[in-house]
Design an enzyme around this catalytic site. Sequence first.
Site, PDB file in Angstrom:
ATOM      1  N   HIS A 127       0.809  -1.227   0.000  1.00 30.32           N
ATOM      2  CA  HIS A 127       0.000   0.000   0.000  1.00 30.32           C
ATOM      3  C   HIS A 127       0.836   1.267   0.000  1.00 30.32           C
ATOM      4  O   HIS A 127       0.295   2.353  -0.150  1.00 30.32           O
ATOM      5  CB  HIS A 127      -0.944   0.030   1.206  1.00 30.32           C
ATOM      6  CG  HIS A 127      -0.257   0.316   2.503  1.00 30.32           C
ATOM      7  ND1 HIS A 127       0.544  -0.603   3.132  1.00 30.32           N
ATOM      8  CD2 HIS A 127      -0.237   1.415   3.288  1.00 30.32           C
ATOM      9  CE1 HIS A 127       1.018  -0.081   4.252  1.00 30.32           C
ATOM     10  NE2 HIS A 127       0.574   1.149   4.368  1.00 30.32           N
TER      11      HIS A 127
HETATM   12  N1  UDP Z   1      -3.514  -5.551   8.780  1.00 38.26           N
HETATM   13  C1  UDP Z   1      -4.778  -6.089   8.974  1.00 38.26           C
HETATM   14  N2  UDP Z   1      -5.472  -6.526   7.870  1.00 38.26           N
HETATM   15  C2  UDP Z   1      -4.968  -6.446   6.602  1.00 38.26           C
HETATM   16  C3  UDP Z   1      -3.663  -5.904   6.432  1.00 38.26           C
HETATM   17  C4  UDP Z   1      -2.972  -5.441   7.536  1.00 38.26           C
HETATM   18  O1  UDP Z   1      -5.254  -6.192  10.115  1.00 38.26           O
HETATM   19  O2  UDP Z   1      -5.653  -6.842   5.665  1.00 38.26           O
HETATM   20  C5  UDP Z   1      -2.788  -5.068   9.963  1.00 38.26           C
HETATM   21  C6  UDP Z   1      -1.413  -5.640  10.136  1.00 38.26           C
HETATM   22  O3  UDP Z   1      -1.448  -6.890  10.774  1.00 38.26           O
HETATM   23  C7  UDP Z   1      -0.726  -4.568  10.963  1.00 38.26           C
HETATM   24  C8  UDP Z   1      -1.347  -3.300  10.458  1.00 38.26           C
HETATM   25  O4  UDP Z   1      -2.553  -3.681   9.796  1.00 38.26           O
HETATM   26  O5  UDP Z   1      -1.019  -4.722  12.327  1.00 38.26           O
HETATM   27  C9  UDP Z   1      -0.414  -2.632   9.497  1.00 38.26           C
HETATM   28  O6  UDP Z   1      -1.023  -1.583   8.910  1.00 38.26           O
HETATM   29  P1  UDP Z   1      -0.596  -1.025   7.479  1.00 38.26           P
HETATM   30  O7  UDP Z   1       0.192  -2.029   6.757  1.00 38.26           O
HETATM   31  O8  UDP Z   1      -1.849  -0.507   6.858  1.00 38.26           O
HETATM   32  O9  UDP Z   1       0.268   0.248   7.869  1.00 38.26           O
HETATM   33  P2  UDP Z   1       1.797   0.474   8.193  1.00 38.26           P
HETATM   34  O10 UDP Z   1       2.189  -0.503   9.258  1.00 38.26           O
HETATM   35  O11 UDP Z   1       2.583   0.333   6.928  1.00 38.26           O
HETATM   36  O12 UDP Z   1       1.847   1.881   8.707  1.00 38.26           O
END
Ligand code: UDP
Length: 345
Positions: A205
């Site tokens: 993403h």
């Molecule tokens: N996550 C979730 N469902 C999904 C994809 C990710 O619950 O379909 C969770 C993942 O386990 C983690 C969090 O979302 O705890 C990560 O968020 P994201 O990847 O959107 O953001 P980033 O960590 O890159 O800021």
Amino acid sequence: MAKILSVIGARPQFIKAAPVSRALRARASLDEVVVHTGQHFDHAMSDVFFDEFGMDKPHHHLSINGGGHGEMTGRMMVALEALALSVKPDAVLIYGDTNSTLAGAIVAAKLYIPIAHVEAGLRSFKPMPEEINRVVADRVSRWLFCPTELAVANLKAEGIVKDVYNVGDVMYDTTLMMRDRANSQSTILSVLGLAPGQYHLATIHRAENTDSAPALAEVVAYLRNAGQGLPVVLPLHPRTRQAAARFGIDLSGLRIVDPVGYLDMTALLANCSTVLTDSGGVQKEAYFHRKPCVTLRDATEWVETVDAGWNRLWKGPDYRPRRDIDAYGDGHAADKIADILAAQL
Ligand code: UDP
């Protein structure tokens, strides 16, 4: 009673806030008021987490999403400033590195409300949007709650040493809080017809992979090839879905599903063969579940996962020799944060 205004709005912030809100609620001297900016708004990206974690509905919902960084952050700042002036909190609590974090940080700083930043001090040393948000948030925060000693050292290198605490990683708290329930309650493997160890789990993403057609095409081709005969399950982030549609990029060959809730995500992580991701949080969760990870970026802020051989960059060298990581705390990061705030507010 000290009033804390917590600003959340994006998926990873609901996941980070779950143990912290619970810990704040358990301190009689603290009163938490929660504002949801609306950055992520549909059921699969927002409400599902409140339901699964048993979190109260946010007290305020700003319903701000979409638009460019400037528009989104600016609209959030206008609304958050008005809210902060009426709520009159003793502190503002912000999480991680999103536009909601940045908006909360700037508004609180200019109103001279002390800021507590959870997940302070991480650096990838790349000018990506998340890094910019995090650096600004750290610079204006009063309490810097770091997940690792390395994050503390990064802040020290920038001259930030006062009220810097290595409390451990709140996402580790969340993983421990939910792991058993995910094991017993999630049916995602049978729903998707997956066998343990017989699939890879991917997420994409980040802007660097979704902002241009060639970048998205490259990462999709990489995932297709990385399967090596096993399905690659990709819970598709709305931003990536829109980008694929806009650029006309074919996602066939990947096992596309809607974004999943935290229980299903935990079950998918716990049972996969390998994790392939450009997420910040998911790289670390891969380690919590002792799964090797390939990070679909040019740099990571979670460098200890690479040093310890659990993670590698997709265009970087192979895994280093594998060892345990002694960095993310003892699963009580949220309690430490609440104790420090209760003592100092
Ligand atoms: N996550 C979730 N469902 C999904 C994809 C990710 O619950 O379909 C969770 C993942 O386990 C983690 C969090 O979302 O705890 C990560 O968020 P994201 O990847 O959107 O953001 P980033 O960590 O890159 O800021």
